[in-house]
Every structure is written in structure tokens, then in C-alpha cells.
Design a protein around this motif. Structure first.
Motif, PDB file in Angstrom:
ATOM      1  N   GLN A   8      -3.799 -13.648   8.157  1.00 36.23           N
ATOM      2  CA  GLN A   8      -3.934 -12.587   9.258  1.00 36.23           C
ATOM      3  C   GLN A   8      -5.219 -12.205   9.992  1.00 36.23           C
ATOM      4  O   GLN A   8      -5.979 -11.883   8.966  1.00 36.23           O
ATOM      5  CB  GLN A   8      -3.329 -11.322   8.811  1.00 36.23           C
ATOM      6  CG  GLN A   8      -1.428 -11.323   8.432  1.00 36.23           C
ATOM      7  CD  GLN A   8      -1.169 -10.041   8.245  1.00 36.23           C
ATOM      8  OE1 GLN A   8      -1.748  -9.295   7.372  1.00 36.23           O
ATOM      9  NE2 GLN A   8       0.276 -10.138   8.283  1.00 36.23           N
ATOM     10  N   ASP A  50      -2.525 -15.122  12.533  1.00 35.75           N
ATOM     11  CA  ASP A  50      -1.494 -14.153  13.012  1.00 35.75           C
ATOM     12  C   ASP A  50      -2.566 -13.209  13.809  1.00 35.75           C
ATOM     13  O   ASP A  50      -3.141 -12.615  13.141  1.00 35.75           O
ATOM     14  CB  ASP A  50      -0.666 -13.365  11.873  1.00 35.75           C
ATOM     15  CG  ASP A  50       0.296 -12.377  12.465  1.00 35.75           C
ATOM     16  OD1 ASP A  50       0.099 -12.062  13.732  1.00 35.75           O
ATOM     17  OD2 ASP A  50       1.058 -12.124  11.537  1.00 35.75           O
TER      18      ASP A  50
ATOM     19  N   MET B  28       0.324  -5.098   3.063  1.00 38.10           N
ATOM     20  CA  MET B  28       0.373  -6.443   2.522  1.00 38.10           C
ATOM     21  C   MET B  28       0.069  -6.346   0.961  1.00 38.10           C
ATOM     22  O   MET B  28      -1.038  -6.084   0.686  1.00 38.10           O
ATOM     23  CB  MET B  28      -0.418  -7.573   3.408  1.00 38.10           C
ATOM     24  CG  MET B  28       0.252  -7.964   4.641  1.00 38.10           C
ATOM     25  SD  MET B  28       1.615  -8.918   4.753  1.00 38.10           S
ATOM     26  CE  MET B  28       0.800 -10.369   4.075  1.00 38.10           C
ATOM     27  N   SER B  38     -11.845 -12.477   1.849  1.00 38.88           N
ATOM     28  CA  SER B  38     -11.531 -11.759   3.170  1.00 38.88           C
ATOM     29  C   SER B  38     -10.395 -10.886   3.456  1.00 38.88           C
ATOM     30  O   SER B  38      -9.561 -11.226   2.672  1.00 38.88           O
ATOM     31  CB  SER B  38     -11.336 -13.063   3.935  1.00 38.88           C
ATOM     32  OG  SER B  38     -10.783 -12.697   5.438  1.00 38.88           O
ATOM     33  N   PRO B  39     -10.690  -9.949   3.954  1.00 41.36           N
ATOM     34  CA  PRO B  39      -9.581  -9.198   4.191  1.00 41.36           C
ATOM     35  C   PRO B  39      -8.276  -9.683   4.822  1.00 41.36           C
ATOM     36  O   PRO B  39      -7.412  -8.948   4.743  1.00 41.36           O
ATOM     37  CB  PRO B  39     -10.151  -7.930   4.792  1.00 41.36           C
ATOM     38  CG  PRO B  39     -11.263  -8.561   5.780  1.00 41.36           C
ATOM     39  CD  PRO B  39     -11.675  -9.539   4.810  1.00 41.36           C
ATOM     40  N   SER B  40      -8.379 -10.605   5.406  1.00 38.69           N
ATOM     41  CA  SER B  40      -7.480 -11.017   6.121  1.00 38.69           C
ATOM     42  C   SER B  40      -6.669 -12.397   5.524  1.00 38.69           C
ATOM     43  O   SER B  40      -5.768 -12.900   6.094  1.00 38.69           O
ATOM     44  CB  SER B  40      -7.827 -11.587   7.457  1.00 38.69           C
ATOM     45  OG  SER B  40      -9.067 -12.398   7.461  1.00 38.69           O
ATOM     46  N   VAL B  41      -7.278 -12.879   4.560  1.00 37.37           N
ATOM     47  CA  VAL B  41      -6.557 -14.126   3.863  1.00 37.37           C
ATOM     48  C   VAL B  41      -5.562 -13.702   2.746  1.00 37.37           C
ATOM     49  O   VAL B  41      -5.789 -12.767   1.820  1.00 37.37           O
ATOM     50  CB  VAL B  41      -7.673 -15.029   3.216  1.00 37.37           C
ATOM     51  CG1 VAL B  41      -6.902 -16.154   2.592  1.00 37.37           C
ATOM     52  CG2 VAL B  41      -8.581 -15.623   4.199  1.00 37.37           C
ATOM     53  N   ALA B  42      -4.368 -14.142   3.206  1.00 38.26           N
ATOM     54  CA  ALA B  42      -3.188 -14.017   2.305  1.00 38.26           C
ATOM     55  C   ALA B  42      -2.524 -15.184   1.910  1.00 38.26           C
ATOM     56  O   ALA B  42      -2.484 -16.062   2.472  1.00 38.26           O
ATOM     57  CB  ALA B  42      -2.078 -13.170   3.214  1.00 38.26           C
ATOM     58  N   ALA B  44      -3.039 -18.166  -0.411  1.00 33.67           N
ATOM     59  CA  ALA B  44      -3.422 -19.296  -0.071  1.00 33.67           C
ATOM     60  C   ALA B  44      -2.158 -20.218  -0.716  1.00 33.67           C
ATOM     61  O   ALA B  44      -2.260 -21.384  -0.707  1.00 33.67           O
ATOM     62  CB  ALA B  44      -4.738 -19.694  -0.600  1.00 33.67           C
ATOM     63  N   VAL B 111       7.329 -13.535   8.253  1.00 37.14           N
ATOM     64  CA  VAL B 111       5.987 -12.662   7.613  1.00 37.14           C
ATOM     65  C   VAL B 111       5.220 -12.016   8.677  1.00 37.14           C
ATOM     66  O   VAL B 111       4.498 -11.070   8.438  1.00 37.14           O
ATOM     67  CB  VAL B 111       5.315 -13.932   6.904  1.00 37.14           C
ATOM     68  CG1 VAL B 111       4.746 -14.696   7.957  1.00 37.14           C
ATOM     69  CG2 VAL B 111       4.059 -13.172   6.211  1.00 37.14           C
ATOM     70  N   MET B 112       5.624 -12.381   9.909  1.00 38.42           N
ATOM     71  CA  MET B 112       4.958 -11.482  11.133  1.00 38.42           C
ATOM     72  C   MET B 112       5.517 -10.114  11.322  1.00 38.42           C
ATOM     73  O   MET B 112       5.022  -9.294  12.099  1.00 38.42           O
ATOM     74  CB  MET B 112       4.827 -12.416  12.320  1.00 38.42           C
ATOM     75  CG  MET B 112       4.128 -13.549  12.255  1.00 38.42           C
ATOM     76  SD  MET B 112       4.118 -14.777  13.521  1.00 38.42           S
ATOM     77  CE  MET B 112       3.466 -13.628  14.936  1.00 38.42           C
ATOM     78  N   GLU B 114       5.891  -7.842   9.256  1.00 40.71           N
ATOM     79  CA  GLU B 114       5.370  -6.830   8.116  1.00 40.71           C
ATOM     80  C   GLU B 114       5.608  -5.529   8.831  1.00 40.71           C
ATOM     81  O   GLU B 114       5.073  -5.131   9.745  1.00 40.71           O
ATOM     82  CB  GLU B 114       3.876  -7.128   7.662  1.00 40.71           C
ATOM     83  CG  GLU B 114       3.597  -6.318   6.776  1.00 40.71           C
ATOM     84  CD  GLU B 114       4.106  -6.350   5.561  1.00 40.71           C
ATOM     85  OE1 GLU B 114       4.710  -7.285   5.174  1.00 40.71           O
ATOM     86  OE2 GLU B 114       4.271  -4.985   5.026  1.00 40.71           O
TER      87      GLU B 114
END
Lengths: 338, 199, 744
Positions: A8, A50, B28, B38-42, B44, B111-112, B114
Motif C-alpha cells: 500500500q 494499492d 493493518m 517502509s510504512p507501506s510494505v505489507a 512480503a 485486501v483493498m 480494509e
């Protein structure tokens, strides 16, 4: 669908950073086109970013009197936005002519610009297609090409761009705002989409890592004399055979400025300054419109199953400019053609 | 003994269901390392966590990111009222409401979603009373095989919430994203008109 | 016996359908369910040289890949693969060997723990073929057609062209007015909304429960038993709801074989759901190229008809239906000849699709009649009336009933046909060209042997069971109506069991025969229950029914009552108590009465109005009136829906539908419902359905069936209306706008 890394993005800079020069990274917003293509194995991203949480959902007036549309504004919200309905009704109409309400609720403004062609060969990985797999050949040129292009084609590709919204934006002289690894830039709508040439795999002039942040409309919206006319094989929920966005600025019966852009006939929304020049200063009548149509279609070339589109496009131009002149824009729900 | 018509008892004990109905933070659930990077990596690892509310019940799951909202409903939560007719956004059978707006659940990754509120056909009736649209569909025989029906109903509920369709022409156009191969369209339009009159 | 039959009743399964509770084949879960994803061939003909499954097997969570090389044991003879409605020839055997017979043929099944993984892995399978030349184009096979085979038994003879009458060539040559035309209908796909699915649940001990999308659970059961050498008691097939059939589910499709293969190989439950593109590798309405010549005298009656038809089938099977018989049946003509030839293509076998044979052949006949009316300068409806026949023109016998005249009259009146200006391009509305067209429709009224079990409880609840299907036709509801009336109980006291191979035998749900079959079957079984009750009642002390015969009692309001004297009645609950029972169950088989001396048909008249944009050729079907004669209508609400839906099919057939094949690849290129157009809501305006009164005594309830008749003639009525609007005659369907755009 192959597996991918789902990430995201938190802001625009983060989104750009996340692409990290990876040619197999894709942004996902509405998902209505990308996910379909992923299911068909046409798109095989290894990383899906995303971007739905980016702050790109505003529709706001610009200081110059135009309108700035965030890239994530859903199609429906844009079509129903009071400022769009009031000042750019042709854009509302074009959006409502495309897809279904469910898809319009999902699809984003930026994603609509990046829609890929509906060419059946592009969609079917069992057949050759230069756009999908460069160098394999174009199956459509000698194949089933009823829906294909009549202008701006190449030996490599005769696909068409499927969007309705973009046709209206093209007519309105919109600009596309993008951000990329090297900064921001503004691309005139006419320069955003490409003709296929010898690189049909490239639909647009976006550079790797660039993201659309907004589409900006200039002040002129042709709110009093406009139309969006879409002709297709059923009365709704079908891609265009020919579509046209038209706007006229009239002084009595005389055309001060006339614009028209066509969809369904080329690899990009098709507009021709020479054809529009024909309109300038002329009476708003069928004879004028026919002359303009003939200019726009002067190089049109049909293939086995789509030659009818040349005649259809000519008739559509005349009809649509007539609708605009009479201020009787085509309704997208009442199917009688005005 | 299980009646085969109802199928073997469903076991919602699949590994992806962490909790259902529990109140948990909306944020999340990020793997610790990922958050630092990174605050945005979920995730892996390939599986991702998602929390979403369906028909008023919150579900927290860890899923394959490829899972569409439609497959999440049908295959993970046994909410099979939402139908798969094309899986390509071409038929409307999978229509659900996301925060009150109708969407095709087949063309979106779960997953989008959320934090979103999803309403499916199973959530349309309130407290055992049919939604006026559901009753109107029965009254007008607005379906035959019934397979497109949940999508038609969710779409019609979205249509009514939009408030844009007033005339039969407008209803027809704005319901054209829901294909009914049995051809119940005139009855669907009549049913929607009935429901609009009541609401 | 009256009350519910003939009334307007909402579907008894309506609440299930509007709440999402109705379960279809993909919606039955089982612990440990695995997901199968099909790998399909990308060539039309040849051999598989090598399948590389290593890439697929490397994907985590993949359980197995099944191909012709490692599949479970399957029968090695054609007979084992012959389902109840298989045509002549050698049925396709999924994953049997390395032969590729059509593009899109399943050649491997990837089974995985999730559907996402299965589909991913399926895309990683690499196949090497040796290709052979293929033909998928009917027009390339015109010099290689074969005549339909001679029948070897009476059931095959039904599909053989009728014998010639008189001297058609001479009669044509000397006719005062002639019309001759070639008409074409392309391949059309069913496009039912539900994807074909099988969930095969492997039970300990090797039994299988299969949830399958099908119009015939017992047909699938027998087929699975044949293919896999299993016993009927070990295979149970269920299909309580079906998301649209239209003929596509009459024969078992390949998904059920693949699911069973995997379930047997892995000894666990497996679900196989086709993707929408894969649905186009199943059966389809055969393309039909036909030439009709009609000669008439100046009085407007026919002297001669010739009707020559070519349809398509596969290389391995010979599918055809009665295509030419309809034009032989309908109108009086002393001289006639019919021919039907077949073109073999490297495609899956063509199949039944709603009104098979008739939808296509009557389209041509009724367009030809319209063209003849123009040539004769008489009204098209008037021409039909002049050529009207009260006798079956093939076998010269009367009809059990034929209220086609009433269809014409009531349909024309409702439509306002008398206001039609006969000149093409003469009628306009707000700038649009307006066209009015009409056509006749005809279909068979058939009844088939069927078995129904009813259990009636003392407190007046009945369970009615039969292995038939409700594919959206309303079978659940009409069964309950007939049972309620036959047993004299409220509708809500009836529960219906169907769609389960363990239930009493039923034929496949097709041909419009189930309504007549199952309704009379219920009446028969109910009569047996009544007799059973009467026998017990006669033994009761002071019984008022001592001298009453079985035909003179009825069940009504919870009583067994004399039809002759309503005061002579006993309560069913008392009868059962006297007999020491709390329920009576009967299972009876009902066969149609042999009635070869009369023809049994349904008829219709369709009137259509189109509006055509003169400049752009855009066509709208503004209104349709369909008047139908189909015996007794069991449920006016669900019956009207069936006709309504058929009209929508007719709109699609006339204006939109066509399966497009790129013959270089032998591959369907519009294998999705975005590019294969079927009508959407915006395409459908005003449709009025009329059922004319048509008493019929072919079966006790006078029922004829409705599934097909509503479609027959609709495309012709629309095509004729387009001609009337534009002056342009389009003889190849669909009538897309490019075919009429030049009219301005």
C-alpha cells in the motif's frame, strides 16, 4: 493469476518510490481493468501497489476557472459532481455512456486513462499480439476486426482505445498531471495517449514510475452546445463502435469554435484540428458538418469487417454536431437518438 | 445426519479466519520488519491481513492477496448468495454494496477493502423481514433461475440509494450492468418501481 | 380439483432466491475441499506431444496435476460415454488420450488447496503439440456436407426430414408468385448465468456425492457410472437449483468428469468451476444455412415449398434436430421437398439450445412467408390465415388442439396490427422509421414417462418427490400447485424435492416436456393415495363412502369426499387413524397416452415493433406482443415469465448474438459476455404476453409446456419489422446496425 507482492502506498511520493524501477510493478485503484487482465494472464505484475489511500479524491475549481479532478475520483462521483454536471455536461454524459454503474463506482479517473484495449487478440494469450507480446504479429489485421481502428493504425497494431470518458476530456482540452521519479509534469491530453506505430505495447507517453495525480479541465466546457453520442451493438453496457464528443460555441447560427473528438476508431481519442478548422466561422448546418467529417476521415482506412465504421463515423459526426447545435444533447438513458 | 441438499456442514475453521465478530483495531496488521522498512510494505510473505465488516460483522482474515472480494465471500466466509457469473465484471451477478455503493466484487482484491462495510444479499433483509425490493421481486416474478437475482437486488438497492433513476428508461439504463439471461428485465423494472413507491 | 392450477402464484422458492439461500453447484462446501483449474488446448486439432507440469507442481499448495497420462481409469468404449440424450457417434472423452479435437478442449486439471493457486499453476503448464489442419468454418465445408443419417429407430426418425410431397420443382416453376431466399443463423452460445460447476465429494468407502449444474441429475449419475465403472448406489448427483440451462445442461459436460477424476485420484472433495471463456468450449446452437423457395398462386395459397438446410456438428458426433419439419407441418402446400445436410467441424459437438431446430428454421420460414406476402401484395397476417391448416401437413392428421387462429386474432388486436401501413418505410415516429412485423411459432407438446412419489401425512402435509429439475422454469411451484389441488391441501403444506438422483426417475428437463409430465405424474400418484385412503375408509364403521367408486371421490379440505354428494365425507386424519398409520406414501410412474392419430403442438403469434434511426441504423425493439396457445396454463405468473424471457432471447437472436470464431486458430474470439452480446435491461421495452384459451385432452390436465414456444418466430417477427421499417431485407442474423445503415 501469478502471485504478487501487495503493498500500500501512503502518499504520491511513496507510490512512485514503491515502483522502484520495477517494470512489472503496477498501481491498482479501481482494479476494474487491471484485475481482469491479471485473471486473463495478460498483465502479470509481480508487485501491486494499492494507491487507493492517496489523497487524490478531490474535485476542485482552479484559480483560472477550470476544474482539477483528482486521479482517484471514481467515475460516478465525477459524472454526478455538481460542477461537472453544470459546467462540463459532456463529460458527465460520456462517463455515463461507459461500462455499468457498478464499474463506474469502482473505476478511477486515472485508471480510465490507462484502460487497455478490448481487442480480442490482446486479451487471449493463445494468439499472437504485438501489443501484448511485441514481435509476435498482429492477429487483428487479417482477423476479426469489426471493433478495430480506421485511423492512425500501423502495420503492428489496429487496436482502439476503449474509453468514453477520455473522448470527452480530449474534446475539452484537458491536461494530465503526473508525478514521477524526476518530478512533476503536465501532459496535454492529445499527447497523453500514443498511436501504435512500431511500439504498440506502449499505450501512453507515461514514463516508467510515473503516476497520474490529476486531470485538469480548462474553463471552457461547452455547457450550452454539446453532446456525447455513442453507437454500439446493444443499447447499453457495450464498447463503442463509434463515439463522439462534440462542443460548439455559437454566435447565432455561426460557429465561433467547434470541437469534436471520436472514440472507438483509433488507438487514442481522435481529434483533428484541420477538421475543426473547417467549422470555424461557418453556419452550423449539415453541409458544414459533413465537410468537417470528410476532413477528419480523409485518411480513414477500413479492414475486412470494420469498413462500415468510416461511413458510420461520418454520420455520427454530422448527427452529433447537429445535436450540439440544436442544444439537444444525447440522453444516455432515453435511447432514441436526438 | 446431514441433508446432502444443504451440503456437508461447513467448517469455517480454515486457516485464514483469525476472528469473526470480534472488535479489533482497523489498522493493518503489519509484520514488524515490514513496518520498520517502509510504512507501506505489507506481508512480503505473500499473505496479507485484512479486516472488513460484512453485513455488520467484522471479519479479520489473513489471505492470499489475489483473493477477490467475491471469492472471499463465497469461499472463505460461506456467503454464497453473491454469485460468480463471469468473474470479469461483465454480468453483475457478483454485485454487492461497499459503503452503500454497488460494485462488482469479482474485480477487486479483498485486501483493498480494509475497513470498508460490505453488504451482501444475506444482509439485505433486516431482522428476518424481506427488504421491499426482495418482496417486490417475488411479487413481480422478477427472476427465473435466480442466479443473477442477488446481484440484481444489490444493484437495485444501490440504484435506489443513488436517487438518480426516476423513469423506467433511467431504471433500465442504470440496471444494465446486471445481465439476466432468463430475460426477466421488464419484471425487474416493475419490481424496482414498486419498491421505489414504498420507500 | 381446482384452486391453485391456472392461477397466478409467486414462486415457492422465491424467498430462497431473493435472500441468497438457494444453493447452486459451486456452493456446497465440504471439509478439505480442493479446487481444480482446467488447462485448455490452444490448438483446434492435433496431438499432445508433451505436457510439462513441473512449473505448476512447483507452486506451493498445488496438490496434483491430472492429465491423460495419469488420470484414473476410465471406460474404453463409446457406449459407456453415451448419456441419455447423446447423439449418434463417439462422445468426447475428457483427458482420455493425447488427441485434441477442438480449441479450448480440457487437457489437464490442476488441483490445489485454493482456487487462486490452482489457476496460477494452470497458467504455468507448457504443452507441445503436433498440429493438424482444422476446419471450423461452415462455409469452407459446403462441398463436404453429409446427409443426415437414416434413422435406425423411431426416436431417431423424429429428426429426419419429412418425405417429399407432389412435384415441387414443377409446381415452383409454374407458380404465379415465387420467393426464394438464403438465410443464415450463426453459432450461438447459451450463456446461462451460472458457470458450469461440479463439486465432487469423495466419501469414505469410495462413494461420491456430486453437486453438478445439470438439467438431468440421473443422466449425469448414469454417465458417471458408465465412464468410471461405478455402481448407481455409489454415485449421487444433486442439483437443487440451476442457474439457467436453456439446453446447455441436458448432456453431462466435461467439468463433471474432471471433478470426479480428481476426487477419485485424490480421495478428497474437489470442485471444478469453468471460467466464462471456458464455457464456450461446450455445446452451442449449430450454425444454420438454409435456402427456402416458396411458390404461391395469386390467391395467396401455397403451391410449393422447398427447404434445404445445412447445420454444423463435430467430427466425432452427429448432432441434428428436426430442422425442416416445421415448414412441412405448418402450412398447406401440395408440393414440398425437404433436405438436411451436416457440415463436420473441428469443434465441440453442437447441442440443444432453446427451441433447437425450430428457433432457427422457423426464423427462415417466417421471413420467407413475409417476403412472399410482399411479393403477393397481401398483408402478412392475411397470408398466414389463407395458408392456415387445421391438420398436420406431414401426416395429414388433426391436432389434439390448435388455437393458432386465436393467437393471430388476439395478438393482432392487442398490437393494433390493423393500423399497419403495408408500405415499407411508410411509418415514422419522431423521426425514426417504424416497422411492424409478425411471425408464427410452433413447437411440440410432448409428455415423457416420469415417476413421482408423494407422502401425505395425516395432518395434511405432503412431500412430493421426483428427480426432475427446476432450471428457472418454475417447476417447484407448479408441482406444488398440482399437488395441493390433487390432495386438497393448502399450497404451503406441500414441500417439493427435486434435483436429486436418489429421487424417483425423471427424464432430463428439456423439450418443454417436464410441465406436462410431472404435473400429470403428480395427479396420478395423488389418485393412488386417494384410492388407498378410500380402501381404508370403506372399512370404517358406518362409512359414508361404502358404495363410492375411486373416480367418484376427491380430496378436499382435509377430507375424503364424494364428488356426487359433498355431505358424504370423512376426515383424512380419521381414515389414517382407523388404518393405524400417520402417513400414506405412493410412488407411481405415469406414461403418456399413445395418441398417434393426432398431432400435439403448441403455437404462437409474435408481433413486433421496431424503431430504426434512419441515419445510423440503430434498432430498438419498442414493443412485442406474444400470443401463445399452449393448452392449460398451470401458473399464469411463471408461465408469462417464460414467454417474456423467450422474447428477450428472440431480441438477442435477431439483433445481437453471434459466436465469433477466428478460423485461422479455430478459436472463439468473443468468449465472454462483454463481447458476446446478449440483451441487457436497456434493450428490452414493452413485452405483452397473451395466453389464448386452448382446451386439450391429450393428458388429464391438458398441459402442453412452454419452455421453447415463446422463442420460435420472435427473431423472424423482428427481422420482418426491420424490413418494414427500412425496406431492407437482412437474411443473415444478427441484424447489426452496419447491415441497415445504408438505408437513408
Amino acid at each position: 493469476m501469478i502471485n504478487f507482492q501487495y503493498v500500500q502506498a501512503t502518499d504520491v511520493a511513496d507510490a512512485v518510490r514503491q515502483t522502484d524501477g520495477d517494470p512489472r510493478a503496477r498501481f491498482v485503484a479501481g482494479g476494474t481493468n487491471l484485475i481482469d487482465l491479471m485473471k486473463m494472464e495478460v498483465e502479470q505484475p509481480t508487485r501491486v501497489i494499492d494507491i487507493t489511500r492517496l489523497p487524490l479524491r478531490q474535485v476542485e475549481p482552479t484559480p483560472s476557472g477550470g476544474l482539477r479532478i483528482g486521479a482517484l475520483v471514481p467515475n460516478t462521483d465525477l459524472a454526478y459532481h455538481p460542477l461537472v454536471e453544470e459546467r462540463y455536461p459532456v463529460l458527465s454524459s460520456a462517463i455515463m455512456a461507459g461500462a455499468s454503474q457498478q464499474l463506474r463506482n469502482m473505476a478511477s479517473t486515472g485508471g480510465n486513462l490507462l484502460q487497455r484495449t478490448r481487442c480480442a487478440y490482446f486479451y487471449d494469450v493463445a494468439t499472437p499480439c504485438n501489443k501484448r507480446t511485441p514481435g509476435t504479429g498482429c492477429s487483428a489485421i487479417e482477423g476479426l476486426n469489426r471493433g478495430h481502428a480506421i485511423l492512425g493504425t500501423s502495420q503492428a497494431c489496429i487496436a482502439v482505445h476503449p474509453s468514453d470518458m477520455c473522448v470527452a476530456m480530449m474534446m475539452l482540452d484537458a491536461t494530465v498531471h503526473v508525478t514521477g521519479p524526476t518530478g512533476d509534469r503536465v501532459v496535454p491530453f492529445a499527447d497523453f495517449h500514443r498511436l501504435p506505430g512500431d511500439a504498440p505495447q506502449r499505450d501512453t507517453n507515461l514514463n516508467p514510475g510515473e503516476i497520474i495525480t490529476a486531470v485538469e479541465l480548462p474553463p471552457k466546457g461547452f455547457a450550452s452546445h454539446h453532446t456525447y453520442l455513442k453507437i454500439r451493438d446493444r443499447l447499453s453496457y457495450a464498447f463503442a463502435l463509434v463515439a463522439i464528443a462534440a462542443g460548439l460555441d455559437l454566435d447565432g447560427d455561426t460557429i465561433k469554435e467547434g470541437r469534436f473528438a471520436l472514440g472507438g476508431i483509433a488507438h487514442k481519442p481522435w481529434r483533428d484540428p484541420k477538421a475543426e478548422a473547417v467549422l470555424r466561422g461557418q453556419p452550423a448546418n449539415a453541409a458544414t458538418f459533413t465537410r468537417a467529417a470528410d476532413v477528419l476521415l480523409r485518411d480513414a482506412r477500413g479492414y475486412k469487417y470494420n469498413t462500415f465504421k468510416i461511413d458510420l463515423a461520418r454520420r455520427c459526426i454530422v448527427r452529433a454536431l447537429g445535436q450540439a447545435a440544436r442544444a439537444t444533447p444525447q440522453s444516455q438513458s432515453h435511447k432514441k437518438i436526438a | 445426519m446431514t441433508d446432502p441438499e444443504d451440503g456437508p456442514t461447513f467448517h469455517p475453521t480454515r486457516r485464514d479466519v483469525i476472528a469473526a465478530g470480534a472488535v479489533v483495531p482497523i489498522a493493518m496488521a503489519l509484520p514488524p520488519g515490514a513496518a520498520a522498512q517502509s510504512p507501506s510494505v505489507a506481508a512480503a510473505s505473500g499473505r496479507v491481513a485484512v479486516s472488513l465488516t460484512i453485513n455488520g460483522t467484522q471479519h479479520v482474515l489473513t489471505i492470499d492477496p489475489r483473493t477477490t472480494l467475491l471469492d472471499l465471500l463465497r469461499e472463505h466466509l460461506d456467503l454464497t448468495g453473491t454469485k460468480k457469473g463471469c468473474d470479469q465484471g461483465q454480468c453483475g451477478a457478483c454485485t454487492v454494496l461497499s459503503d452503500g455503493r454497488r460494485i462488482n466484487s469479482c474485480l477487486t482484491f479483498a485486501v483493498m477493502f480494509e475497513g470498508r462495510h460490505i453488504t451482501t444479499i444475506e444482509g439485505l433483509a433486516a431482522g428476518g423481514t424481506l427488504h421491499p425490493l426482495q418482496q417486490a421481486f417475488i411479487d413481480h416474478d422478477a427472476f427465473q433461475c435466480g442466479y443473477c437475482t442477488p446481484g440484481q437486488l444489490c444493484s437495485a438497492a444501490g440504484l435506489m440509494a443513488e436517487g438518480r433513476a426516476k423513469t423506467p428508461d433511467e431504471i433500465r439504463e442504470l440496471m444494465s450492468g446486471n445481465i439476466c439471461r432468463c430475460g426477466a428485465y421488464p419484471n425487474i423494472v416493475a419490481a424496482i418501481q414498486q419498491a421505489m413507491g414504498r420507500s | 380439483m381446482a384452486g391453485y392450477i391456472g392461477t397466478s402464484q409467486s414462486r415457492i422458492d422465491g424467498v430462497k432466491k431473493v435472500t441468497g439461500a438457494a444453493k447452486y453447484a459451486a456452493e456446497f462446501n465440504a471439509p478439505g475441499l480442493a479446487y481444480g483449474s482446467i488447462v485448455a488446448s490452444t490448438i483446434a486439432k492435433g496431438r499432445i506431444v508433451h505436457i510439462d507440469t513441473s512449473g505448476a507442481k512447483r507452486v506451493p499448495s498445488v496438490i496434483d496435476v491430472i492429465t491423460h497420462q495419469n488420470r484414473p481409469s476410465m471406460a474404453d468404449n463409446d457406449k459407456a460415454y453415451k448419456d441419455d440424450v447423446a447423439p449418434l457417434g463417439s462422445p468426447f472423452r475428457p483427458l482420455y488420450d493425447n488427441r485434441v479435437m477442438f480449441n479450448g478442449q480440457p487437457i489437464a486439471l490442476v488441483v490445489a488447496e485454493t482456487s487462486e493457486v490452482a489457476r496460477d499453476a494452470a497458467s504455468r503448464i507448457r504443452v507441445e503439440y503436433t498440429e493438424e489442419p482444422h476446419v471450423t468454418n461452415l462455409f469452407q465445408q459446403l462441398d463436404a456436407t453429409i446427409s443426415v443419417p437414416q434413422p435406425t429407430n423411431p426416436s431417431e426418425a423424429v429428426f429426419t426430414p419429412p418425405s417429399a410431397r407432389g412435384t415441387p420443382e414443377q409446381a415452383l416453376a409454374s407458380a404465379a408468385v415465387r420467393h426464394e431466399g438464403t438465410y443464415y443463423v450463426p453459432i450461438e452460445n447459451h450463456n446461462a448465468m451460472e458457470l458450469f460447476t461440479a463439486t465432487a465429494v469423495y466419501e469414505p468407502g469410495g462413494k461420491l456425492t456430486v453437486y453438478n449444474k445439470t438439467q438431468g441429475v440421473q443422466n449425469v449419475q448414469r454417465y458417471v457410472c458408465g465412464v468410471f465403472g461405478m455402481k448407481p448406489e455409489d454415485v449421487r448427483v444433486l442439483s437443487p437449483f440451476m442457474g439457467g440451462g436453456f439446453g446447455s445442461g441436458l448432456r453431462p459436460n466435461f467439468e463433471v468428469v474432471l471433478a470426479v477424476q480428481a476426487a477419485l485420484a485424490l480421495r478428497r472433495p474437489v470442485r471444478v468451476v469453468l471460467t466464462r471463456p471456458q464455457m464456450y468450449a461446450l455445446g452451442y446452437r449449430p450454425a444454420m444455412l438454409q435456402r427456402i423457395a416458396i411458390g404461391a398462386n395469386s390467391g395467396g395459397t401455397l403451391d410449393a415449398i422447398t427447404h434445404d438446410v445445412i447445420t454444423v456438428t463435430s467430427q466425432n458426433e452427429t448432432f441434428f434436430r428436426q430442422e425442416t419439419g416445421w415448414s412441412a407441418l405448418l402450412y398447406k402446400s401440395a408440393n414440398a421437398t425437404y433436405a438436411h445436410r451436416l457440415a463436420r467441424l473441428d469443434r465441440p459437438t453442437s447441442s440443444d439450445q432453446r427451441a433447437p431446430g425450430a428457433a432457427t428454421a422457423v426464423y427462415a420460414l417466417e421471413c420467407a412467408m413475409d417476403e412472399l406476402a410482399v411479393a403477393l401484395k397481401i398483408d402478412p397476417l392475411d397470408l398466414r390465415m389463407r395458408c392456415y391448416s387445421d391438420r398436420d401437413q406431414i401426416r395429414d392428421r388433426p391436432y389434439s388442439s390448435k388455437a393458432l387462429r386465436e393467437c393471430y386474432a388476439q395478438g393482432a388486436a392487442a398490437f393494433g396490427w390493423d393500423k399497419r401501413n403495408p408500405a415499407p418505410r411508410s411509418m415514422r415516429d419522431d423521426g425514426d422509421l417504424v416497422g411492424w412485423g409478425m411471425a408464427t411459432g410452433v413447437w411440440d407438446a410432448t409428455q415423457m414417462p416420469i415417476t413421482v412419489r408423494i407422502a401425505l401425512s395425516a395432518i395434511g402435509h405432503a412431500e412430493v418427490a421426483c428427480a426432475t429439475s427446476d432450471i428457472g422454469t418454475g417447476t417447484y411451484t407448479i408441482m406444488a400447485q398440482v399437488a395441493a389441488d390433487s390432495l386438497g391441501i393448502p399450497l404451503e403444506n406441500v414441500s417439493i424435492k427435486l434435483g436429486d438422483s436418489a429421487l424417483p426417475p425423471s427424464p432430463v428437463e428439456g423439450g418443454s416436456w417436464i410441465a406436462a409430465s410431472v404435473s400429470n405424474g403428480i395427479a396420478t400418484t395423488a389418485a393412488a393415495i386417494r384410492e388407498n385412503l378410500l380402501q381404508i375408509a370403506k372399512t370404517m364403521p358406518n362409512t359414508p363412502l361404502a358404495n363410492v367408486g375411486p373416480d367418484d371421490v376427491a380430496l378436499a379440505g382435509g377430507d375424503l369426499v364424494s364428488r356426487l354428494d359433498a355431505t358424504r365425507a370423512v376426515a383424512i386424519v380419521d381414515v389414517m387413524q382407523h388404518g393405524g398409520i400417520d402417513r400414506i406414501a405412493q410412488e407411481k410412474t405415469t406414461s403418456p397416452v399413445q395418441d398417434e392419430d393426432r398431432a400435439h403442438n403448441t403455437h404462437s403469434a409474435t408481433f413486433a415493433e421496431v424503431k430504426v434511426d434512419e441515419q445510423l441504423g440503430v434498432i430498438r425493439v419498442a414493443r412485442v406482443v406474444s400470443a401463445v396457445a399452449a393448452g392449460r396454463i398451470l401458473n399464469t405468473k411463471t408461465a408469462a415469465s417464460q414467454i417474456l424471457g423467450s422474447v428477450v432471447w428472440g431480441i438477442g437472436m435477431a439483433l445481437q448474438e453471434e459466436t465469433l470464431i477466428d478460423h485461422r486458430f479455430g478459436r472463439v474470439m468473443n468468449a465472454n459476455i462483454a463481447e458476446y452480446h446478449v440483451p441487457v435491461n436497456a434493450d428490452v421495452y414493452d413485452i405483452k404476453v397473451i395466453f389464448v384459451d386452448e382446451p386439450d385432452d391429450s393428458n388429464p390436465l391438458g398441459v402442453k409446456g412452454l419452455g421453447e414456444i415463446g422463442l420460435v418466430g420472435v427473431a423472424a417477427a423482428i427481422a420482418n419489422a426491420v424490413y418494414h421499417a427500412t425496406g431492407k431485407r437482412v437474411r443473415d442474423l444478427p441484424i447489426t446496425l452496419d447491415k441497415v445503415i445504408g438505408v437513408a
